[in-house]
Scaffold this active site. Structure first.
Site, PDB file in Angstrom:
ATOM      1  N   GLN A   1      48.147  41.538  43.357  1.00  0.00           N
ATOM      2  CA  GLN A   1      49.102  42.206  42.621  1.00  0.00           C
ATOM      3  C   GLN A   1      49.717  43.321  43.766  1.00  0.00           C
ATOM      4  OE1 GLN A   1      50.984  42.415  39.772  1.00  0.00           O
ATOM      5  NE2 GLN A   1      49.134  41.802  39.239  1.00  0.00           N
TER       6      GLN A   1
ATOM      7  N   CYS B   1      44.355  40.421  31.123  1.00  0.00           N
ATOM      8  CA  CYS B   1      43.166  39.605  31.627  1.00  0.00           C
ATOM      9  C   CYS B   1      42.198  40.907  32.208  1.00  0.00           C
ATOM     10  CB  CYS B   1      43.519  38.918  32.882  1.00  0.00           C
ATOM     11  SG  CYS B   1      44.473  37.494  32.239  1.00  0.00           S
TER      12      CYS B   1
HETATM   13  C1  PLP Z   1      47.507  37.440  38.715  1.00  0.00           C
HETATM   14  C2  PLP Z   1      46.142  37.980  39.221  1.00  0.00           C
HETATM   15  C3  PLP Z   1      45.002  37.281  39.445  1.00  0.00           C
HETATM   16  C4  PLP Z   1      44.875  35.767  39.049  1.00  0.00           C
HETATM   17  O1  PLP Z   1      45.974  35.193  39.687  1.00  0.00           O
HETATM   18  P1  PLP Z   1      46.252  33.868  39.426  1.00  0.00           P
HETATM   19  O2  PLP Z   1      47.590  33.450  40.078  1.00  0.00           O
HETATM   20  O3  PLP Z   1      46.150  33.477  37.964  1.00  0.00           O
HETATM   21  O4  PLP Z   1      45.107  32.758  39.869  1.00  0.00           O
HETATM   22  C5  PLP Z   1      43.923  37.938  39.956  1.00  0.00           C
HETATM   23  N1  PLP Z   1      43.967  39.170  40.213  1.00  0.00           N
HETATM   24  C6  PLP Z   1      44.874  40.131  40.007  1.00  0.00           C
HETATM   25  C7  PLP Z   1      44.870  41.536  40.169  1.00  0.00           C
HETATM   26  C8  PLP Z   1      46.069  39.532  39.568  1.00  0.00           C
HETATM   27  O5  PLP Z   1      47.224  40.334  39.396  1.00  0.00           O
END
Ligand code: PLP
Length: 404
Positions: free
Chosen positions: A201, A362
């Site tokens: 991020q 998530c």
């Molecule tokens: C999007 C995200 C992930 C996972 O990334 P993927 O591209 O789905 O493997 C992990 N950590 C953070 C902070 C995220 O924003």
């Protein structure tokens, strides 16, 4: 100063209508949109030099291999890694974290501790739980406060010689908090612990300098920085990558195979078993070049303006609560409105052409902390505008009227 209209013209999808309304895309935390140069680079690869890499002596294979390795160098310079073999191509952040967590099973013992934070994405929680289950190590969690900031004094208390690795995100996807990773890395190293930074991020908003940070691992995804899905990067310090065992076995990662014993290829190939996402790797280089052509200083300052403006406008709405109020924040606004489920707002504003994320992002432990089912999350990119924020705020007000 950014010429936003010119930048927007680089992204064909932004001129689309969705449900009859001009698209307002505020789901950049989930994935970014792609500029024409990236779309063109994908087409060019498949129409001009598609071939498997590192194997063939033929011309196309050489061209594809060269482009793939040039992309690796682009990434190396971008994050200021010392060596290009410290750049491992992965399928994304999730894969990179799993690779490291899996490797640590050969380093960690029962009684050791693995530290994460209460602000993590599930991708930076579950692989460490697997590791702890496998080894008998203990998972320790840095708590957060009501502003959505990590409690640094608690981190200090939890850290000990038992801590073998600390895995934290650079910026929280759910709340936008920018974490004090410089401090965390320094303190963890004083106790001899390794540090993995989840930069998924952060990389859309800033250019990390892995040598200045002195982190041991830094992972991110291509699709959040204007690149394709299915490609990402694991940076690891050479000494750590040499120490960790391979994650997957297969072609490309071997030096010699007999049925008695296999020896592994040197870095980075040791961690790149099988045919990789060749197009993805090459085009990730294109995406990074594109973002650098705009400039991360300009991106950060413009996004800060969007964040301040969006925060101010949303606060006009009665009964609206913003989650994540740290001074150090990226352009992510997570919020709820009293008495209304986030999903209902998301559904109504989608009808008005607005794309936001609703749910737990998530990061269920964060939602548990605030005792909410989820939030509405608007995450801004450098191609968004204040006019779009106005449209969004009016749409949220309308949804609120309809639902209350
Ligand atoms: C999007 C995200 C992930 C996972 O990334 P993927 O591209 O789905 O493997 C992990 N950590 C953070 C902070 C995220 O924003």
């Amino acid at each position: 100063m950014l010429d936003i209209q010119k930048i927007r013209a680089d992204f064909p999808i932004l001129s689309q209508k969705v449900n009859g309304k001009p698209l307002v895309y505020f789901d950049n935390g989930a994935t970014s949109q792609k500029p024409q140069v990236v779309i063109d680079a994908i087409e060019k690869y498949y129409s001009e030099y598609n071939a498997n890499i590192h194997r063939g002596v033929h011309t196309l294979s050489q061209l594809a291999t060269d482009a793939y390795e040039i992309a690796r160098n682009t990434i190396q310079y971008h994050i200021n890694a010392k060596y290009n073999h410290e750049i491992i191509f992965t399928s994304g952040t999730t894969f990179g974290i799993n690779l490291v967590a899996h490797g640590f099973a050969s380093i960690i013992k029962s009684g050791d501790e693995v530290m994460i934070s209460s602000l993590e994405h599930h991708s930076n929680i579950v692989p460490w739980q697997f590791l702890c289950e496998k080894t008998g190590a203990k998972l320790v969690v840095i708590p957060m406060n009501e502003k959505g900031e990590l409690v640094v004094s608690e981190f200090d208390n939890l850290l000990s010689e038992k801590t073998k690795i600390v895995a934290v995100n650079h910026i929280s996807n759910a709340l936008g908090t920018i974490n004090p990773i410089e401090y965390i890395i320094k303190k963890a190293h004083e106790k001899g612990a390794a540090v993995l930074i989840d930069g998924a991020q952060a990389t859309p908003h800033l250019k990390p300098d892995v040598q200045a940070l002195d982190c041991d691992f830094y992972v991110f995804s291509g699709h959040k920085i204007c690149g394709p899905t299915g490609v990402g990067v694991l940076y690891g310090k050479e000494e750590w990558l040499r120490k960790l065992p391979p994650y997957q076995g297969g072609g490309e990662m071997i030096a010699e195979v007999t049925f008695e014993k296999t020896t592994y290829a040197d870095l980075p190939h040791k961690f790149e078993a099988g045919t990789p996402n060749i197009e993805g790797g090459i085009v990730l280089g294109t995406a990074i070049d594109y973002m650098n052509s705009i400039g991360f200083d300009a991106i950060a300052s413009y996004e800060n303006e969007l964040l301040a403006y969006g925060t101010k406008r949303l606060k006009e709405i009665e009964g609206l609560t913003i989650y994540g109020t740290s001074e150090n924040k990226a352009s992510v606004i997570s919020f709820n409105i009293d008495g209304i489920h986030p999903y209902d707002i998301g559904t109504i504003i989608d009808k008005l052409g607005i794309a936001v994320r609703t749910g737990h992002h998530c990061a269920q432990p964060i939602m548990q902390y605030f005792n909410i089912p989820g939030t509405i999350r608007a995450s801004f990119a450098f191609y968004n505008t204040k006019e779009e924020i106005d449209i969004f705020v009016e749409a949220v007000k309308k949804a609120q009227q309809m639902l209350s």
